[in-house]
Design an enzyme around this catalytic site. Structure first.
Site, PDB file in Angstrom:
ATOM      1  CG  ASP A  53      -0.364  -0.081   2.518  1.00  0.00           C
ATOM      2  OD1 ASP A  53       0.888  -0.173   2.593  1.00  0.00           O
ATOM      3  OD2 ASP A  53      -1.099  -0.053   3.521  1.00  0.00           O
ATOM      4  CB  SER A  54       4.591   1.749  -0.126  1.00  0.00           C
ATOM      5  OG  SER A  54       4.861   0.588  -0.879  1.00  0.00           O
ATOM      6  CG  ASP A  92       0.408  -4.104   1.999  1.00  0.00           C
ATOM      7  OD1 ASP A  92       0.603  -5.063   2.763  1.00  0.00           O
ATOM      8  OD2 ASP A  92       1.213  -3.165   1.859  1.00  0.00           O
ATOM      9  CE  LYS A 122       3.234  -6.004   3.811  1.00  0.00           C
ATOM     10  NZ  LYS A 122       2.763  -4.787   4.518  1.00  0.00           N
ATOM     11  CD  GLU A 124       0.470  -1.517   7.948  1.00  0.00           C
ATOM     12  OE1 GLU A 124       0.100  -0.710   8.834  1.00  0.00           O
ATOM     13  OE2 GLU A 124       0.989  -1.152   6.887  1.00  0.00           O
ATOM     14  CD  GLU A 191       7.796  -0.312   7.644  1.00  0.00           C
ATOM     15  OE1 GLU A 191       6.791  -0.995   7.335  1.00  0.00           O
ATOM     16  OE2 GLU A 191       8.012   0.817   7.172  1.00  0.00           O
TER      17      GLU A 191
HETATM   18  O1  KIV Z   1       3.570  -1.120   1.630  1.00  0.00           O
HETATM   19  C1  KIV Z   1       4.763  -1.478   1.659  1.00  0.00           C
HETATM   20  O2  KIV Z   1       5.577  -1.177   0.776  1.00  0.00           O
HETATM   21  C2  KIV Z   1       5.203  -2.273   2.798  1.00  0.00           C
HETATM   22  C3  KIV Z   1       6.677  -2.523   2.937  1.00  0.00           C
HETATM   23  C4  KIV Z   1       7.353  -1.313   3.443  1.00  0.00           C
HETATM   24  C5  KIV Z   1       6.957  -3.703   3.769  1.00  0.00           C
HETATM   25  O3  KIV Z   1       4.408  -2.680   3.584  1.00  0.00           O
END
Ligand code: KIV
Length: 273
Positions: A53-54, A92, A122, A124, A191
C-alpha cells in the site's frame, strides 16, 4: 551470481519460503505496483513481490498509506500478477478493509484474491486483528503479518521513528509474532525495529521473518523499489541502500529528449515513415 540466474525457476509458494528458512536461504522481496516494473523485478530473481500500500505514496503522491482504496490496490495487483512468472505475489489489504469486523475482512480478502489472482495478502497488526486474520486464513487465504512500524497506524503513533525500543513494546511485538505464527500466518514483515529484537523473533519462530530496517539476521529483506532504485528523493533512512540513481539517469535522459525535440534533432530521417 546475478539474481536473474536463480537456478530454481519454479513458481515460489508459501511452503517454499518456509523451506528456504529451514535451509538457511535468504528471501529477497521487493515492492512493485505495475506490469512493466513487476516483469523486470520477477525476471531479476526476486522471490516475493509485494504490491504494497506504499503505492499510495509512491504511485499517487499521498503523504500516508491511508488514502489508497481497495479498488486501487486491486488495480495495481492485477497489473503485477499479469507480469509475474516466478515470484510469490502478496497484496496489502489497505487501511479500513479488515479492521471493522471479521466478516467484512474476509469478504474484502476474498474479493482481492478473486479479482487479482495474487498468491497471498498482508495485514498490519498483532492480537488486535487476530479474529480477522483467523477468519481469512479459515477461508484458505495465506497471510503475511506486519509488525513494528505499521504505517497504517501513523496517526496513532505520530512518527515514523524506530519502534519497540522499550521493553514493554518489544514484549508485545514478540507476543504478537507468536500469535500470528500460531494462527497460521506463513511469514511476518518486521519494519524498523532494533536488529537484536528482530533476530530474537526470527530465531523463536519457524516462519520466515522479512525485515525492513530490522537488521541482517532476518530470514529475508524487503525494500520499496522506488527507494532502492534511487527514484524517490528526500527519503534517506539509515536502512535504505540505494542500488541505482535512476532519478539522475531519468532526468538526464528526459532532459536530452527535450533538448533534441526543441532543436529539431528528434526525430531524424531514420526515425520517420
Ligand atoms: O507497503 C509497503 O511497501 C510495505 C513494505 C514497506 C513492507 O508494507
Amino acid at each position: 551470481m546475478a539474481g536473474y540466474l536463480v537456478d530454481d525457476q519454479r513458481k515460489v509458494t508459501t511452503h517454499r519460503l518456509i523451506q528456504m528458512k529451514q535451509e538457511g536461504k535468504k528471501i529477497a522481496m521487493l515492492t512493485s505496483y505495475d506490469y512493466t516494473t513487476a516483469q523486470i523485478t520477477d525476471g531479476a530473481g526476486v522471490d516475493v513481490i509485494l504490491v504494497g500500500d506504499s503505492a499510495s505514496n509512491v504511485m499517487a503522491g499521498n503523504w500516508t498509506t491511508l488514502p489508497i482504496t481497495l479498488d486501487q490496490m486491486i488495480y495495481h495487483a492485477k497489473a503485477v500478477v499479469r507480469a509475474v512468472k516466478r515470484a510469490l505475489v502478496i497484496c496489502d489489504m489497505p487501511f479500513g478493509t479488515y479492521q471493522v469486523n471479521e466478516t467484512e475482512a474476509v469478504s474484502n480478502a476474498i474479493r482481492i484474491m478473486k479479482e487479482t489472482h495474487c498468491d497471498a495478502l498482508k495485514l498490519e497488526g498483532g492480537v488486535e486483528i487476530l479474529p480477522a486474520v483467523k477468519k481469512i486464513l479459515d477461508a484458505g487465504i495465506p497471510i503475511c503479518g506486519h509488525l513494528g512500524l505499521t504505517p497504517q497506524a501513523i496517526n496513532k503513533f505520530g512518527t515514523y521513528s524506530v519502534r519497540a525500543k522499550e521493553e514493554a513494546e518489544a514484549n508485545k511485538l514478540i507476543a504478537d509474532a507468536h500469535a500470528l505464527e500460531e494462527a497460521g500466518c506463513f511469514a511476518i514483515v518486521l519494519e524498523k525495529i532494533p536488529a537484536k529484537l528482530a533476530e530474537r523473533v526470527a530465531s523463536e519462530l519457524t516462519i520466515p521473518i522479512i525485515g525492513i530496517g530490522a537488521g541482517g539476521k532476518c530470514d529475508g529483506q524487503v525494500l520499496v523499489i522506488a527507494d532502492m532504485l534511487g527514484m524517490t528523493q528526500g527519503f534517506s533512512p539509515k536502512f535504505l541502500r540505494r542500488y541505482a540513481d535512476l532519478n539522475t539517469i531519468m532526468t538526464d535522459a528526459i532532459g536530452h529528449y527535450v533538448e533534441d525535440v526543441k532543436e529539431g534533432d528528434f526525430p531524424n530521417e531514420n526515425e520517420q515513415y
